[in-house]
Design a protein around this motif. Structure first.
Motif, PDB file in Angstrom:
ATOM      1  N   HIS A  46       0.705  -1.346   0.082  1.00  0.00           N
ATOM      2  CA  HIS A  46      -0.116  -0.052  -0.023  1.00  0.00           C
ATOM      3  C   HIS A  46       0.967   1.229  -0.008  1.00  0.00           C
ATOM      4  CE1 HIS A  46      -3.738  -2.456   1.794  1.00  0.00           C
ATOM      5  NE2 HIS A  46      -3.493  -2.468   0.420  1.00  0.00           N
ATOM      6  N   GLU A  47       2.015   1.205   0.729  1.00  0.00           N
ATOM      7  CA  GLU A  47       2.952   2.369   0.680  1.00  0.00           C
ATOM      8  C   GLU A  47       3.292   2.785  -0.580  1.00  0.00           C
ATOM      9  OE1 GLU A  47       7.569   2.887   2.643  1.00  0.00           O
ATOM     10  OE2 GLU A  47       5.881   1.755   3.692  1.00  0.00           O
ATOM     11  N   HIS A  48       3.351   1.781  -1.410  1.00  0.00           N
ATOM     12  CA  HIS A  48       4.003   1.913  -2.690  1.00  0.00           C
ATOM     13  C   HIS A  48       2.915   1.985  -3.893  1.00  0.00           C
ATOM     14  CE1 HIS A  48       8.162   1.838  -1.753  1.00  0.00           C
ATOM     15  NE2 HIS A  48       7.753   0.940  -0.925  1.00  0.00           N
ATOM     16  N   GLY A  49       1.392   2.121  -3.485  1.00  0.00           N
ATOM     17  CA  GLY A  49       0.524   2.180  -4.372  1.00  0.00           C
ATOM     18  C   GLY A  49       0.006   1.023  -5.075  1.00  0.00           C
ATOM     19  N   PHE A  50       0.229  -0.221  -4.415  1.00  0.00           N
ATOM     20  CA  PHE A  50      -0.224  -1.380  -5.038  1.00  0.00           C
ATOM     21  C   PHE A  50      -1.213  -1.999  -4.141  1.00  0.00           C
ATOM     22  CE2 PHE A  50       3.925  -1.157  -6.829  1.00  0.00           C
ATOM     23  CZ  PHE A  50       3.954  -2.097  -7.621  1.00  0.00           C
ATOM     24  N   SER A  51      -2.230  -2.574  -4.749  1.00  0.00           N
ATOM     25  CA  SER A  51      -3.415  -3.260  -4.091  1.00  0.00           C
ATOM     26  C   SER A  51      -3.768  -4.366  -4.759  1.00  0.00           C
ATOM     27  CB  SER A  51      -4.790  -2.414  -4.449  1.00  0.00           C
ATOM     28  OG  SER A  51      -5.028  -2.325  -5.773  1.00  0.00           O
ATOM     29  N   ASP A  52      -4.544  -5.192  -4.207  1.00  0.00           N
ATOM     30  CA  ASP A  52      -4.945  -6.449  -4.524  1.00  0.00           C
ATOM     31  C   ASP A  52      -3.522  -7.514  -4.647  1.00  0.00           C
ATOM     32  OD1 ASP A  52      -6.545  -8.906  -5.184  1.00  0.00           O
ATOM     33  OD2 ASP A  52      -6.569  -8.132  -7.452  1.00  0.00           O
ATOM     34  N   VAL A  53      -2.610  -7.583  -3.617  1.00  0.00           N
ATOM     35  CA  VAL A  53      -1.546  -8.002  -3.741  1.00  0.00           C
ATOM     36  C   VAL A  53      -1.507  -9.596  -3.321  1.00  0.00           C
ATOM     37  CG1 VAL A  53      -0.135  -5.811  -3.339  1.00  0.00           C
ATOM     38  CG2 VAL A  53      -0.980  -7.418  -1.654  1.00  0.00           C
ATOM     39  N   ASP A  54      -0.592 -10.427  -4.047  1.00  0.00           N
ATOM     40  CA  ASP A  54      -0.529 -11.791  -3.743  1.00  0.00           C
ATOM     41  C   ASP A  54       0.882 -12.120  -3.899  1.00  0.00           C
ATOM     42  OD1 ASP A  54      -1.208 -14.352  -3.606  1.00  0.00           O
ATOM     43  OD2 ASP A  54      -1.505 -14.647  -5.695  1.00  0.00           O
ATOM     44  N   HIS A  55       1.402 -12.959  -2.815  1.00  0.00           N
ATOM     45  CA  HIS A  55       2.612 -13.374  -2.922  1.00  0.00           C
ATOM     46  C   HIS A  55       2.708 -14.795  -2.350  1.00  0.00           C
ATOM     47  CE1 HIS A  55       1.664 -12.556   1.228  1.00  0.00           C
ATOM     48  NE2 HIS A  55       2.618 -13.593   1.682  1.00  0.00           N
ATOM     49  N   THR A  56       4.016 -15.445  -2.541  1.00  0.00           N
ATOM     50  CA  THR A  56       4.271 -16.757  -2.075  1.00  0.00           C
ATOM     51  C   THR A  56       5.646 -16.505  -1.353  1.00  0.00           C
ATOM     52  OG1 THR A  56       5.294 -17.215  -4.089  1.00  0.00           O
ATOM     53  CG2 THR A  56       3.492 -17.982  -4.122  1.00  0.00           C
ATOM     54  N   LEU A  57       5.792 -17.375  -0.493  1.00  0.00           N
ATOM     55  CA  LEU A  57       6.941 -17.368   0.368  1.00  0.00           C
ATOM     56  C   LEU A  57       7.568 -18.620   0.610  1.00  0.00           C
ATOM     57  CD1 LEU A  57       9.368 -15.623   1.888  1.00  0.00           C
ATOM     58  CD2 LEU A  57       7.907 -15.709   3.914  1.00  0.00           C
ATOM     59  N   GLU A  58       8.753 -19.215   0.171  1.00  0.00           N
ATOM     60  CA  GLU A  58       9.453 -20.455   0.499  1.00  0.00           C
ATOM     61  C   GLU A  58      10.695 -19.877   1.109  1.00  0.00           C
ATOM     62  OE1 GLU A  58       6.493 -21.849  -0.370  1.00  0.00           O
ATOM     63  OE2 GLU A  58       6.912 -20.846  -2.024  1.00  0.00           O
ATOM     64  N   VAL A  59      10.994 -20.424   2.361  1.00  0.00           N
ATOM     65  CA  VAL A  59      12.174 -20.088   2.969  1.00  0.00           C
ATOM     66  C   VAL A  59      13.338 -21.609   2.822  1.00  0.00           C
ATOM     67  CG1 VAL A  59      13.443 -19.464   5.145  1.00  0.00           C
ATOM     68  CG2 VAL A  59      11.308 -18.568   4.600  1.00  0.00           C
ATOM     69  N   PHE A  60      14.183 -21.445   2.256  1.00  0.00           N
ATOM     70  CA  PHE A  60      15.215 -22.547   2.161  1.00  0.00           C
ATOM     71  C   PHE A  60      16.253 -22.495   3.226  1.00  0.00           C
ATOM     72  CE2 PHE A  60      13.032 -21.853  -1.725  1.00  0.00           C
ATOM     73  CZ  PHE A  60      12.542 -23.239  -2.314  1.00  0.00           C
ATOM     74  N   GLY A  61      16.517 -23.821   3.660  1.00  0.00           N
ATOM     75  CA  GLY A  61      17.614 -23.839   4.775  1.00  0.00           C
ATOM     76  C   GLY A  61      18.031 -25.306   5.154  1.00  0.00           C
ATOM     77  N   LEU A  62      18.665 -25.644   6.206  1.00  0.00           N
ATOM     78  CA  LEU A  62      18.949 -27.005   6.366  1.00  0.00           C
ATOM     79  C   LEU A  62      17.948 -27.303   7.670  1.00  0.00           C
ATOM     80  CD1 LEU A  62      22.610 -26.749   5.950  1.00  0.00           C
ATOM     81  CD2 LEU A  62      21.034 -27.739   4.581  1.00  0.00           C
ATOM     82  N   CYS A  63      17.484 -28.365   7.613  1.00  0.00           N
ATOM     83  CA  CYS A  63      16.639 -28.651   8.764  1.00  0.00           C
ATOM     84  C   CYS A  63      17.630 -29.514   9.935  1.00  0.00           C
ATOM     85  CB  CYS A  63      15.486 -29.872   8.530  1.00  0.00           C
ATOM     86  SG  CYS A  63      16.466 -31.611   7.972  1.00  0.00           S
ATOM     87  N   GLY A  64      16.933 -29.581  11.097  1.00  0.00           N
ATOM     88  CA  GLY A  64      17.707 -30.028  12.166  1.00  0.00           C
ATOM     89  C   GLY A  64      18.832 -31.323  11.841  1.00  0.00           C
ATOM     90  N   ASP A  65      18.103 -32.070  11.256  1.00  0.00           N
ATOM     91  CA  ASP A  65      18.945 -33.345  10.802  1.00  0.00           C
ATOM     92  C   ASP A  65      20.274 -33.048   9.978  1.00  0.00           C
ATOM     93  OD1 ASP A  65      17.196 -34.847  12.043  1.00  0.00           O
ATOM     94  OD2 ASP A  65      15.920 -35.630  10.533  1.00  0.00           O
ATOM     95  N   HIS A  66      20.250 -31.995   9.155  1.00  0.00           N
ATOM     96  CA  HIS A  66      21.291 -31.588   7.985  1.00  0.00           C
ATOM     97  C   HIS A  66      21.979 -30.467   8.397  1.00  0.00           C
ATOM     98  CE1 HIS A  66      18.610 -34.319   5.876  1.00  0.00           C
ATOM     99  NE2 HIS A  66      19.699 -34.916   5.411  1.00  0.00           N
TER     100      HIS A  66
END
Length: 156
Positions: free
Chosen positions: A105-125
């Motif tokens: 909204h600060e940048h004048g966008f509306s009807d926004v959509d997004h995806t978020l995937e966070v990649f890392g190493l799990c506890g086992d790795h």
């Protein structure tokens, strides 16, 4: 309306037994190992239809390949994905959602959509044991409890 074919049901059954994102080829191979007779093109077609309908989540890997997963949460959520084994944890982040909406909204966008995937190493790795996994899940759970009752935007 999407019809539920035998092949589509078999794909959903195969994915219901998986905790990580899988490629169409991996899903096809698993189905063949389970005794299903279905062509790879049929698997691709059905995966695309199921993802369009919101029944599957799609993650695009670094090499551009689409990976599929049947998630427990059908509403808007995000994923932590282990780069080593593919283990995937779903999480909610209401405070992040609010921040993303405010930035848009600060940048004048509306009807926004997004995806978020966070990649890392799990506890086992990661060499740190599984304690880090519980910590992440607790943070996400606490955030969810803090903002319980707020409506999300329903996006995926």
């Amino acid at each position: 309306m999407q019809r539920n074919t035998r092949q589509r049901s078999a794909i959903l059954e195969t994915l219901s037994r998986q905790d990580d994102f899988r490629s169409a080829q991996q899903i096809h191979e698993q189905m063949k190992a389970d005794g299903e007779t279905v062509g790879l093109a049929t698997v691709y077609r059905n995966l695309q239809a199921l993802s369009r309908s919101g029944r599957l989540d799609v993650l695009v890997a670094g090499d551009g390949e689409s990976l599929y997963r049947q998630c427990e949460d059908t509403g808007h959520h995000h994923h932590l994905v282990c780069r080593e084994c593919g283990r995937t944890v779903e999480f909610l982040a209401p405070k992040l959602e609010s921040a993303m909406t405010a930035i848009a909204h600060e940048h004048g966008f509306s009807d926004v959509d997004h995806t978020l995937e966070v990649f890392g190493l799990c506890g086992d790795h990661s060499g740190g044991g599984a304690a880090g996994d519980d910590e992440v899940e607790s943070d996400a759970d606490a955030e969810s409890e803090d903002d319980e009752g707020e409506d999300g935007d329903g996006s995926r």
